[in-house]
Scaffold this active site. Sequence first.
Site, PDB file in Angstrom:
ATOM      1  N   GLU B 442       0.831  -1.220   0.000  1.00  0.00           N
ATOM      2  CA  GLU B 442       0.000   0.000   0.000  1.00  0.00           C
ATOM      3  C   GLU B 442       0.866   1.271   0.000  1.00  0.00           C
ATOM      4  OE1 GLU B 442      -3.231  -0.008  -0.370  1.00  0.00           O
ATOM      5  OE2 GLU B 442      -3.798  -2.047   0.164  1.00  0.00           O
ATOM      6  N   GLY B 443       2.048   1.176  -0.595  1.00  0.00           N
ATOM      7  CA  GLY B 443       2.932   2.351  -0.679  1.00  0.00           C
ATOM      8  C   GLY B 443       3.998   2.323   0.401  1.00  0.00           C
TER       9      GLY B 443
END
Lengths: 599, 599
Positions: B442-443
Amino acid sequence: MSQKIINTDDLAFLLYELLDIERFTQFPRYEDHSRDTFDAAIELALKVASETFAPHNHACDEDEPRFENGKVVIRPEVAEALKVLRDTGLMAASQDYERGGMQLPAAVSQTCIGLIKGANVSTQAYAGLTIAACNLIMAHGTDEQKQRYAEPMMAGRFFGTMCLTEPHAGSSLGDIKSRAVPQDDGTYRISGNKIFISAGDHELSDNIIHLVLAKLPDAPPGAKGISLFIVPKFLVNDDGSLGERNDVTLAGLIHKMGYRGTTSTMLNFGEKGGAVGYLVGEPHNGLAGMFHMMNEARLGVGLGSVMLGYTGYLHALEYARERSQGRPLKERDPATPMIPIIEHADVRRMLMAQKAFVEGGLALCLYTATLIDEKKHADDPAVREEAAGLNDLLTPIVKSWPSQFCLEANSLAIQVHGGYGYTREYPVEQFYRDNRLNPIHEGTHGIQGQDLLGRKVAMQGGKHYQVLLGRIRSTLDACAAIAELEDGAQRLTADLETLEEITEVLQALRKTDPERALANAYLYMECFGHVLVGWLWLRQAQVALEALQNGGERPESFYRGKLHACDYFLRYELPKPMALASVLRDADRTTLDMPAECF
Amino acid sequence: MSQKIINTDDLAFLLYELLDIERFTQFPRYEDHSRDTFDAAIELALKVASETFAPHNHACDEDEPRFENGKVVIRPEVAEALKVLRDTGLMAASQDYERGGMQLPAAVSQTCIGLIKGANVSTQAYAGLTIAACNLIMAHGTDEQKQRYAEPMMAGRFFGTMCLTEPHAGSSLGDIKSRAVPQDDGTYRISGNKIFISAGDHELSDNIIHLVLAKLPDAPPGAKGISLFIVPKFLVNDDGSLGERNDVTLAGLIHKMGYRGTTSTMLNFGEKGGAVGYLVGEPHNGLAGMFHMMNEARLGVGLGSVMLGYTGYLHALEYARERSQGRPLKERDPATPMIPIIEHADVRRMLMAQKAFVEGGLALCLYTATLIDEKKHADDPAVREEAAGLNDLLTPIVKSWPSQFCLEANSLAIQVHGGYGYTREYPVEQFYRDNRLNPIHEGTHGIQGQDLLGRKVAMQGGKHYQVLLGRIRSTLDACAAIAELEDGAQRLTADLETLEEITEVLQALRKTDPERALANAYLYMECFGHVLVGWLWLRQAQVALEALQNGGERPESFYRGKLHACDYFLRYELPKPMALASVLRDADRTTLDMPAECF
């Protein structure tokens, strides 16, 4: 660098330019050696590491030793690699010629073993433990014990273990319960349960020589009542042949997060009436014997941490150069090609941190190895004494600093790889799991912090500590006068002064309120370690700058990289532990004041 | 606390005393709810977590999903646990009554899912991804898509995935190559290869609804050309029954360091000519749709990190209370009994750090969840707008801070356990391995840092950032007047001022030299995160102090523990990232200036 175990430029820089280990060829013990023989040993070790140890590192992680029919089953590559290592003679790299050794300086023998660790720390452990056990017998055993047990260990026919921990007694060794009962024939019957015994059982060698801590019936309580025994798996006859199986039983295997290739065992001694043991050294003095060799064992842990961090760094570096992702911030056109991730500032930050930790850590370990050479073999007794004192002082840091920061390097190596780094299809996650053991074994960070602040700094009225300060100050004085290094010298000078001030406060407090003085010993060690490594970075920068100005053996980019990494360490890393200077200066009571029921 | 997933006193303190979530019962959407119904849902989730999810957490780590005959084979406990979860209705905890949901506030539904994560993050992931995919369809799908795909997901009959990453495109999603070709019937034919698709194939549900990013033939280059599609494993007929198998092929499984129970797959779309896909939202606007729900997905990652840290902390705490080792420093008699290790200052330091990280992290996650409730359902549009802005601002920190510091908590939990903590016979090493994923997916930290400094802080002229500063200052003003909190308020005030100063410098520089301004964005995020969590700790201390003075629902020792932990965080943790204030203030170029060839 293709094998991704070491940057050979860096290794040569540290050994010959920074530490000038060629000077050891002037010591009588090493007079037959030269830079060529040093390099030959190192090249041999790197070849064995790359070709024989590295290839099965992953396989032994996925397919760890199994307990089958009372025996430990280990993948065949392990025995094959250890046979190759044995055949090179590297297991006896530091031993005397007359016992079949290579009589190499510690700086070289540690480098050799470090390369093997970087390739495959789990398989190396069987050899490393054997060397450690062998050295202990060489230092404290009788001539007969040296001949009967240590010499076959140097030759790699027998392997060794260290049997200290029991289920209820780890850090608190004085509380072990294993017993040793003297027999009329001068031997002892050993009984007790040991846990976390690495390489405690296997079929890799003809015999296993366990070095076991146990207590005699008349032992005083605590650590002053511990004795040390040789307990072979198979008794050894006078002619060196193997006799009957001793009363040592494999009770089970322990399954670990990493370091999986090294079997970790529970051993029961004396289930059938008592294992035959032979006293090493004086009764009740076993811990002193064990600690005599701790300096080298702890250096071994630190070096292993460094090498795991180092190989992780080289893997991350290669990945960062080859993997394209994203574009420069100022590039708005998505149709332009992606750039290698090493071009992104955040990736570069993670690579610089790794470089600073692993090259700084290697400098620390090799510097400490030179102290071992000096303390044992320098002509001048003053040099020997100073080196011995410094070695004592640095031991807790050499053990802890790399196992904290080179573990962090391994985490950053994963992060550079992104999602791929989290998979077992790439090696960096294994390095991280393997390295997580190092802050624990051979004494946790907490134990090392207490050793540093509670013992080592104060030894002989702070003499060794003052020697170290003197060496650091001398570098600072020299660098303060060099334009390119002035800024770094100023930064480190300020932090050195802070460290001195904290040390003074805490040493004074130790006399009246040791609990409070030592409450934050771990944080003190972090500061001390960073100042120490900061010094070694400044020294590296100083040497690199000289090479840039006067011409050096290595490429200019290499030396410039050293200057950049020094800058990075002093600007980005040194300030972090120093930020808690006020906690230390105030002998902050926060952790002491928290009642257990308030958690 | 016996299940060691949560300290229920702490949870109730955060939800009701710190965040006062009972006020949400005044929102029309939640008017049928009360503290009793909130508690009932939480108790149900804790029961399911303890009794159904926790027991097979270790087994699924040791016996991970296998790829056999083209299918994914998963241990049966996973399907059983997910069936229990489905039957409780908790998968639709936040959905509307009319769609079969419980219509609970996000603060409660996130708490429920967090408890399941703490018990078994890998099995939970199948449900968590389904909830996330379902929410995306609910936010951006047509009514028909909601009914056909989302409702069976709420009911747990269909599971979901997010198919973003491709082998060559992770962080750089604009570079994906998957293609979607429009058909005459309004559907699309999808082709391409996706990697790291969690829960990408299994036999746990009747169907799997893949949400796939792909590009239309006329797509503009980069992130502005990405569209979003529903691609079911089995086509769904108009009556909701399952039709033919879609052209989605399992290409292989990825083996991970942790999170092993969640199968991670490589999926090929369109090997046989094209998988049938249905466009969600507008063409070329798929990334906006995906990011619309990123706030919740990133909160989910942060919450998962917190809960892994939390359960590790509770395990370490129990171990530290039960394990005896060593003696007080002043005790010289080795015959006295050993003491529980929680009595040693260094162990207490490690427990306090864990407490500060996990309870601070949980406060951060639940505070953010209340912003979701406010932004969606508050009466006052100004409240909604302010909450939405704050939620945007905090998202990168909520994702990153816990995944860094609660991972550190997991490492400390291992350290408290000593050698035992490194073995797979104890659960803490698994928590550490599981949690290591969270700084990546998610980054990454790097991506989040750029989002915070490069976008969020500056949004709407810095409006949201100013709102947050206002809230922090209001707490500081109140605490400055309270004797017990004055010292903490002073510490945080100084660091808040530093953060403001740095923010000003970097925001100004961003306009002229964005590369330099953002070079240390990750370090900026560390400072910001610590100030933010420091604020939430001071708030907790303020509330705890009031309870101590006026009587609270919980034991006095609990409230006193909050005061101690606040002290610890502000004294021992807050200074560390702030130590790099000068690096940020000077927009230090060290990482930019390092040439790639100098590594």
